[in-house]
Design an enzyme around this catalytic site. Structure first.
Site, PDB file in Angstrom:
ATOM      1  CD  GLN A 148       3.862  15.532  33.446  1.00 54.91           C
ATOM      2  OE1 GLN A 148       5.126  15.638  33.940  1.00 54.91           O
ATOM      3  NE2 GLN A 148       3.164  16.097  33.091  1.00 54.91           N
ATOM      4  N   GLY A 185      10.763  18.933  30.564  1.00 54.06           N
ATOM      5  CA  GLY A 185      10.341  19.235  32.312  1.00 54.06           C
ATOM      6  C   GLY A 185       8.865  19.635  32.132  1.00 54.06           C
ATOM      7  CD  GLU A 223       3.970  23.519  32.189  1.00 51.39           C
ATOM      8  OE1 GLU A 223       4.789  22.144  31.539  1.00 51.39           O
ATOM      9  OE2 GLU A 223       3.333  23.682  31.446  1.00 51.39           O
ATOM     10  CG  HIS A 242       9.586  25.377  27.296  1.00 58.31           C
ATOM     11  ND1 HIS A 242       9.087  25.990  26.657  1.00 58.31           N
ATOM     12  CD2 HIS A 242       9.255  25.139  28.762  1.00 58.31           C
ATOM     13  CE1 HIS A 242       8.310  25.755  25.932  1.00 58.31           C
ATOM     14  NE2 HIS A 242       7.507  24.362  27.505  1.00 58.31           N
ATOM     15  CD  GLU A 243       9.478  23.049  31.113  1.00 59.83           C
ATOM     16  OE1 GLU A 243       7.872  23.424  31.737  1.00 59.83           O
ATOM     17  OE2 GLU A 243       9.685  22.559  30.427  1.00 59.83           O
ATOM     18  CG  HIS A 302       5.180  27.144  31.209  1.00 58.59           C
ATOM     19  ND1 HIS A 302       3.997  26.954  30.315  1.00 58.59           N
ATOM     20  CD2 HIS A 302       5.818  25.985  30.705  1.00 58.59           C
ATOM     21  CE1 HIS A 302       3.991  25.480  29.505  1.00 58.59           C
ATOM     22  NE2 HIS A 302       4.944  25.138  29.250  1.00 58.59           N
ATOM     23  CD  GLU A 338       3.491  23.869  26.169  1.00 58.95           C
ATOM     24  OE1 GLU A 338       5.036  23.911  26.128  1.00 58.95           O
ATOM     25  OE2 GLU A 338       2.980  23.348  27.542  1.00 58.95           O
ATOM     26  CG  ASP A 350      -0.983  12.811  26.918  1.00 61.20           C
ATOM     27  OD1 ASP A 350      -1.397  14.813  27.330  1.00 61.20           O
ATOM     28  OD2 ASP A 350      -0.767  11.859  27.342  1.00 61.20           O
ATOM     29  CE1 TYR A 387       6.123  22.143  24.652  1.00 62.05           C
ATOM     30  CE2 TYR A 387       4.943  20.822  22.798  1.00 62.05           C
ATOM     31  CZ  TYR A 387       4.982  21.256  24.395  1.00 62.05           C
ATOM     32  OH  TYR A 387       5.196  20.581  25.137  1.00 62.05           O
TER      33      TYR A 387
HETATM   34 ZN   LIG Z   1       5.949  24.159  28.161  1.00 68.48          ZN
END
Ligand SMILES: [Zn+2]
Length: 603
Positions: A136, A266, A268, A292-293, A296, A315, A370, A378
């Site tokens: 990730q 998720g 992307e 959503h993904e 992206h 986002e 983060d 979002y």
């Molecule tokens: Zn996203």
């Protein structure tokens, strides 16, 4: 950014305006017993200023040796220095480059606790037989497994060769050159330039099932059939998005369903979305995550935020696109419900956040990027775009967005670049309409402008009506007309009980008896119910809460549950008791968050 220019990125040591990485050749052995990747990274660099060294981002990498060469002919040993390590940023790796050198080969390995990798024991997988590892990289974790310029404004192409135990399959966010035949030796190629946070790898006992000619799903054997069924609308979503915003430019679109410890809903990763298994509700009610993904692939992967303070460009646009895709595939009422739930979450978030953190163009200097991952980029971002859509009309706004994706395709841009483009291509063309949207307030001020749209759902109004009849004692819980409720309606119902103070342990018991909510297999409903159970001290849900927290690692669910528990001394005791057992099964990103919530110091 055009060649040679660079936006100021507070989250990278790199100097891309002087030396810029253009391509990576990656070569690793995946060593499960040691929980490390070991191998080489060859970086092809463009030198804009001959005098400057190459500066890379690293975190906890063991660098053995560095070599340089001109065009890959005859490598020779190079000197390098690893600077002191910062808690958030990691350490800079500085490599002086001889004249003409444009290739740098780095021999290195990762450490078992690398923040961008999670190594799972067989017991943590669905199949229980083989280990699993996945990456990730977003926001700044690529540097914990690849020494590179880990800033989203630097885009690279890459090739990779990955060796694994023979039984296992490796997949990456790239074209898979070895198909799905298992021989423990896999090759990949990503020909479109992508930012480092989109480089991704997973290795496990994976199976593949095609969903259409260009879409498919990877998952462990016990999950693959359920996943393929749940995600069977994927091709429809790709077609709907192409119709709105232009061609899908990445070739294949596959989805990898990970084991439950995946910390996000998720990710992307291009050509291969990584997804939590908690979206497999059995009734496609949680596939908004796929929308959503997939979105992206336009907003984020094609047009990318240049730095993490521009995260809302990824986002906010994606959340807006996600709802447009859902509307195209499942109809307007579904879109209305999702948007109404989004607005409610946004309002709750705004009550909890400090003013500076409510700003779209957020200042993250000195902080972990983060931290910026709240509902603001979002939901506030999506609401801003909706305001533009409603003001200028859908036809005009769709055309604008399509033009935007074309104009900035395969580039990383700043908020300033977006606002300049918006002004020139939409606002200035109709100043009377433009005057109705306070663009500067949306982007640079806290809160939500008073003129913001207010998404509402007529289905939700009916749900509230049913809830009120029950609360007034006109009908028993069992007579609430829930038979045709979707997940979204259930969520709205439960959340509105809290607002109207209609929860309480006795109320919860009545609902539980009628609808067995404690046993709900739908992760979103179970999460909302368990949150209410903690608040209302509804004890019959305690075993389920423990089971939930020890089997799921998705941060969106576990962090609020731990936060809620930590509000009382007894709750905090319980939280610590559960966390002591669960901590080693969570992803490093989730651990970092929950450690904070519980002031964990290794008890
Ligand atoms: Zn996203």
């Amino acid at each position: 950014m055009a060649n040679g220019q660079a936006a100021q990125d507070f989250h990278s040591y790199a100097n891309p305006s002087a030396v810029r990485v253009r391509h990576l050749d990656l070569n690793w052995d995946v060593l499960f017993e040691q929980k490390i990747l070991k191998g080489t990274a060859v970086l092809t660099v463009e030198r804009i200023s001959q005098a400057e060294p190459l500066i890379l981002d690293t975190r906890d990498l063991k660098i053995e040796k560095v070599e340089t060469s001109a065009d890959g002919v005859a490598y020779s040993a190079a000197t390098f220095t690893v600077g002191s390590s910062d808690k958030i940023l990691g350490a800079p790796l500085t490599i002086p480059l001889p004249a003409k050198a444009n290739r740098v080969r780095i021999y290195y390995s990762t450490v078992p606790g690398a923040s961008g990798l999670q190594w799972l024991e067989p017991a943590q997988t669905a199949g229980k037989k083989d280990p699993f590892v996945f990456t990730q990289s977003q926001a700044i974790h690529a540097r914990s497994w690849i020494p590179t310029q880990d800033t989203p404004q630097v885009r690279v192409t890459y090739n990779a060769r990955v060796r694994t135990p023979r039984r296992l399959l490796a997949v990456m966010s790239a074209e898979n050159l070895s198909g799905t035949a298992r021989d423990g030796d896999y090759s990949f190629r990503m020909r479109q330039p992508i930012p480092s946070y989109l480089i991704a790898l997973a290795v496990g006992d994976l199976r593949f099932k095609a969903l259409s000619a260009r879409t498919g799903v990877y998952a462990e054997p016990p999950v693959i059939d359920l996943a393929a069924k749940e995600l069977s609308d994927t091709e429809k979503m790709v077609v709907a998005t192409e119709r709105l915003y232009g061609p899908y430019r990445w070739g294949r679109y596959d989805i990898l369903v990970l084991p439950p410890s995946f910390p996000y809903g998720g990710m992307e990763n291009p050509r291969l979305t990584f997804a939590t298994p908690t979206i497999l509700a059995g009734d496609k009610s949680l596939v908004s995550l796929v929308a959503h993904e997939l979105a992206h692939s336009w907003s984020g992967n094609l047009v990318t935020n240049a730095t993490w303070r521009d995260f809302w460009l990824n986002e906010g646009f994606t959340t807006y696109l996600e709802r447009r895709i859902l509307e195209a595939v499942y109809g307007r009422p579904r879109e209305e419900m999702e948007a109404a739930l989004g607005l409610r979450d946004l309002n709750e978030e705004i009550t909890a956040l400090e003013d500076p953190d409510e700003i779209l163009h957020i200042d993250l200097k000195g902080r972990d990027p983060d931290d910026g991952s709240t509902d603001i980029p979002y939901e506030k971002g999506a609401l801003f775009l909706r305001h533009l859509e409603e003001t200028f009309g859908r036809a005009r706004f769709d055309q604008f967005l399509k033009g935007y994706f074309n104009h900035f395709a395969f580039q990383s841009i700043t908020t300033e670049q977006f606002t300049a483009y918006l002004k020139q291509n939409l606002l200035d063309k109709d100043p009377a309409l433009a005057a109705r949207v306070p663009v500067d307030d949306w982007i640079n001020k806290p809160g939500i402008p008073a003129s913001a749209p207010k998404p509402a759902s007529s289905a939700f109004a009916r749900v509230e009506e049913e809830g009120k009849r029950w609360l007034r004692g006109e009908i028993p819980a069992a007579k609430i007309l829930t038979a045709r409720w979707t997940t979204q309606e259930w969520l709205h119902f439960l959340k509105s009980l809290e607002v109207s103070a209609g929860s309480g342990a006795a109320r919860m018991a009545e609902l539980d008896q009628a609808f067995h909510l404690t046993r709900s297999g739908n992760s979103e409903i179970a999460f909302q119910w368990l949150l209410m159970a903690i608040r209302n001290r509804y004890e019959p849900a305690n075993p389920r809460l423990e089971e939930f927290l020890t089997t799921i690692g998705r941060r969106k669910f576990i962090k609020p549950l731990y936060e809620e528990l930590a509000k009382t001394p007894e709750g905090k005791e319980r939280a610590l008791a559960i966390y002591r057992r669960a901590r080693s099964t969570y992803h490093p990103i989730a651990v970092a968050s929950i450690d904070d919530v519980l002031n964990w110091s290794g008890q």
